[in-house]
Design an enzyme around this catalytic site. Structure first.
Site, PDB file in Angstrom:
ATOM      1  N   ASP A   1       0.808  -1.221   0.000  1.00 55.32           N
ATOM      2  CA  ASP A   1       0.000   0.000   0.000  1.00 55.32           C
ATOM      3  C   ASP A   1       0.839   1.268   0.000  1.00 55.32           C
ATOM      4  O   ASP A   1       0.403   2.306  -0.498  1.00 55.32           O
ATOM      5  CB  ASP A   1      -0.943   0.007   1.212  1.00 55.32           C
ATOM      6  CG  ASP A   1      -2.114  -0.941   1.012  1.00 55.32           C
ATOM      7  OD1 ASP A   1      -2.530  -1.124  -0.140  1.00 55.32           O
ATOM      8  OD2 ASP A   1      -2.583  -1.513   2.004  1.00 55.32           O
TER       9      ASP A   1
ATOM     10  N   TYR B   1     -10.163  -1.687   2.699  1.00 50.60           N
ATOM     11  CA  TYR B   1      -9.738  -1.662   4.094  1.00 50.60           C
ATOM     12  C   TYR B   1      -9.537  -0.252   4.615  1.00 50.60           C
ATOM     13  O   TYR B   1      -9.144   0.648   3.869  1.00 50.60           O
ATOM     14  CB  TYR B   1      -8.403  -2.403   4.239  1.00 50.60           C
ATOM     15  CG  TYR B   1      -8.531  -3.684   5.038  1.00 50.60           C
ATOM     16  CD1 TYR B   1      -8.928  -4.867   4.437  1.00 50.60           C
ATOM     17  CD2 TYR B   1      -8.267  -3.699   6.404  1.00 50.60           C
ATOM     18  CE1 TYR B   1      -9.053  -6.032   5.174  1.00 50.60           C
ATOM     19  CE2 TYR B   1      -8.387  -4.868   7.140  1.00 50.60           C
ATOM     20  CZ  TYR B   1      -8.780  -6.027   6.520  1.00 50.60           C
ATOM     21  OH  TYR B   1      -8.911  -7.174   7.247  1.00 50.60           O
TER      22      TYR B   1
HETATM   23 CU    CU Z   1      -7.499  -8.458   7.174  1.00 47.20          CU
END
Ligand code: CU
Length: 707
Positions: free
Chosen positions: A369, A453
């Site tokens: 990320d 997320y």
């Molecule tokens: Cu996870």
């Protein structure tokens, strides 16, 4: 990347703001009441001097005072040196790079960030000006498939240096991410795949470009490639991850912004659910919670001026950049009038999420990320919602878009205080006395959204000298459509027809220790049982065992909670009142090893996953643990390469890298949105102070000690 340290440093365009005008908005739960007068904890303020520099002044309490950096330098000036670039500075840097012909018209800007002065440059003498502000413009030339780096002296609008970086693949820019989504949605082959799945409207399809790693491409291929996952909102407000369009993938050339290939491995039945979690979609909500208010009627106890923060005995500065998000600089603790450095810099420097599903494309899911995208650009604006509670101050972030124009993320960083239960207590039964103190902490946080997320990063400063780093992981698990057995080997069926693959989240934190000075050492400490014998006649003895991590290869270590393993960074030149070297210990919390095979793509490319702790000799060019450009790397760069030099670490300028793994075997309760789970570590003083540094915390007014 700044190879040469700046020689001198005049600050001020873009320095901290004037006291009393915090850069972000204020969210108040309760308005301050000026008529009440309780002893304040003592914020300090920075004042803009006539010379455009910043000088720290005491607040109303007794704990304010001028910050002094190691080596006698003016820390307040140095804080100003480390402030993130302002919008005008970003514009000036990009303009200078363009004027010098170093950014071709077709180039796309990835980031414009402060080129931070090295530790040597920051150790300027008190009578010398602080280092200059340099901007690092990182761009990509999509025609020549090259990352470009231009470093500009902002005040002089002069290019300091520049380079082209062959054999490297630049990260995805924000505009490329969005362009790629549009491109795929419009592609006839992709649309045909959607129709085969009963999806008529591509506008309701979420397309996620993912880094391709070293799959499907030779090392010599300079093109920047991504592949895409897609999900469908059957109704406009649905959770797209409830309907994963498994089996339909696109391969995209980002440089040419062209779909290279559409792979349809066959449609799977879409799960029946909607994955709803929004309050207005859920129907009846609980009504049995009564209000709980966090009140600070006299306001906050911290001082904030621009990017400089003081609270209790702590002082530090906050930075922000497109790649790492929030950065902490120059974390100091004022101890009996002496300002003692602890950390020069701290930030999360890479995040990697290996997934365990070995499927044809599922096995490619290894997001980096930070290195492949940058988490600064993913940072939430905390204007809405209740990410923090109480009396809050915010800091805005300013980044550059793909054209090099500045844009703001309002309320990117949150500062607030929290009551955290007991700090210390003792009841003397004989005397009938009770002494109890409440624990308060200052929390500095930011939250990112990385696709499905959310990661919330909290750095907390405690009254007992502890620094705590916590990541909370929440959001939506990544899904595939599933019609096989109820007990799949590589994931969990979290809802009918909905598979969430097993995976792990690894966070690599970079910590530059300066415990009471620039030169430190690191020892590993774990507890061992003493064999029974003449020195241990009852067999009850156990003792900590210390071992110096003298060189870089020896300093690659794994956690061992069964033996209380932790690591102490100390200063051999400074001793406490008991004659021991002053130190801080890095205390792991829950952690886990990486389970992907050591020869797998993700383990090779994220070689730092081999160990939880790495210690390296400080080098301002060694900034990122998987290398400067992890996108499409074949591996080997970063910590594993640097550590092979096996440099001496005893009494040296050090960097500690701590890798925290959060193991995720999904459960039905993680669907449709996951309750936040935690990962992190603590830095605790160990002999840094002569006694409990929180003895002088006063009893809470409503909880006086009683005899
Ligand atoms: Cu996870």
């Amino acid at each position: 990347m700044p190879a040469a340290a700046p020689a001198t440093c005049g600050v001020s365009s873009g320095g901290p703001r004037r006291s009393g005008s915090p850069p972000g908005a204020t969210h108040r739960a309760v308005a301050p009441d000026p008529t009440r007068s309780r002893p304040r904890i003592g914020p300090a303020t920075l004042r803009l001097t006539a010379r455009g520099r910043f000088r720290l002044r005491s607040g109303s309490g007794s704990q304010g005072g001028k910050i002094v950096a190691e080596g006698g330098a003016r820390a307040d000036e140095l804080v100003a040196c480390l402030a993130p670039l302002t919008g005008p500075e970003i514009e000036a840097a990009v303009a200078a790079a363009r004027a010098a012909g170093l950014l071709p018209p077709t180039s796309r800007v990835i980031s414009v960030s402060l080129a931070e002065p090295s530790r040597a440059a920051l150790r300027v003498a008190a009578d010398r000006p602080a280092p200059p502000r340099w901007a690092e413009v990182l761009a990509v030339d999509p025609v020549r498939h090259l990352p470009l780096e231009v470093v500009v002296d902002v005040a002089g609008a002069q290019v300091v240096r520049h380079r082209e970086i062959p054999q490297a693949h630049a990260p995805v820019t924000l505009s490329e991410y969005r362009d790629c989504q549009r491109l795929v949605r419009a592609d006839p082959g992709f649309r045909a795949g959607l129709l085969r799945r009963g999806v008529a409207d591509p506008a309701q399809v979420l397309v996620e470009p993912w880094g391709i790693g070293d799959f499907e491409q030779s090392a010599e291929d300079p093109r920047r490639l991504v592949w895409t996952l897609s999900f469908w909102r059957a109704e406009p407000l649905d959770n797209p991850y409830a309907k994963p369009l498994t089996g339909l993938y696109c391969l995209v050339d980002l440089d040419a912004m062209a779909v290279l290939r559409v792979d349809d491995l066959g449609a799977r039945a879409l799960p029946p659910g909607r994955g709803t979690y929004a309050a207005d979609q859920l129907g009846a909500l609980r009504t049995d919670l009564r209000p709980l208010e966090i009140r600070q009627p006299e306001g906050v106890s911290f001082g904030l001026d621009g990017w400089a923060i003081t609270w209790q005995r702590w002082s530090f500065a906050v930075g922000f950049n497109a790649r790492e998000g929030m950065v902490l600089h120059q974390v100091n603790y004022r101890d009996q009038g002496r300002v003692r450095p602890i950390l020069q810099r701290a930030a999360v420097s890479e995040i990697v999420i290996p997934y365990a599903d070995p499927g044809r494309y599922e096995g490619w899911r290894n997001a980096f990320d930070i290195g492949e995208y940058g988490i600064g650009i993913m940072t939430n604006s905390l204007r809405l919602g209740c990410d923090c509670l109480g009396e809050i101050r915010y800091l805005d972030a300013t980044l550059a878009d793909s054209d090099g124009r500045p844009y703001r993320i309002p309320n990117a960083i949150c500062l607030h205080e929290e009551d955290q239960g007991l700090l210390w207590k003792h009841v003397d039964g004989e005397l009938g006395t009770t002494e109890v103190r409440r624990r308060r902490r200052l929390v500095v946080s930011f939250v990112i959204t990385a696709g499905n997320y959310e990661y919330a990063f909290y750095w907390s400063f405690h009254q007992d000298g502890t620094i705590e780093c916590e990541v909370r992981l929440t959001g939506v698990v990544l899904t595939s459509a599933w019609s096989g057995a109820d007990d799949p080997p590589h994931g969990t069926v979290v809802a009918p027809g909905t598979l969430a693959a097993h995976h792990q989240h690894f966070f690599c934190f970079r910590l530059d220790p300066t415990v009471d000075g620039p030169r430190n050492r690191v020892e590993e400490v774990e507890t061992v049982a003493v064999p029974p014998g003449p020195t241990n006649p009852y067999g009850n003895a156990f003792a900590p065992r210390r071992r110096l991590l003298a060189t870089e290869l020896a300093a690659r270590r794994l956690c061992d909670p069964l033996h209380g393993r932790h690591w102490v960074v100390s200063n051999p030149h400074r001793r406490n009142a008991l004659g021991r070297p002053v130190g801080y210990r890095l205390v792991p919390q829950d952690n886990v090893v990486a389970f992907a095979d050591p020869q797998s793509s993700v383990r090779r490319r994220a070689g730092f996953l081999d160990h939880h702790l790495w210690v390296t000799a400080y080098d301002p060019d060694q900034r990122h643990p998987a290398g400067e450009f992890p996108a499409q790397s074949i591996g080997g760069d970063g910590l594993p390469r640097w550590a092979r030099a096996d440099r001496d670490l005893d009494d040296a300028e050090l960097v500690m890298w701590y890798v925290v793994g959060s193991h995720h075997i999904p459960r039905p309760e993680d669907w449709p949105v996951m309750p936040a789970t935690r990962a992190g570590f603590r830095l605790e003083p160990v002999g840094f102070f002569d006694a409990n540094p929180a003895l002088d915390v006063a009893p809470s007014p409503d909880c006086e000690s009683r005899r």
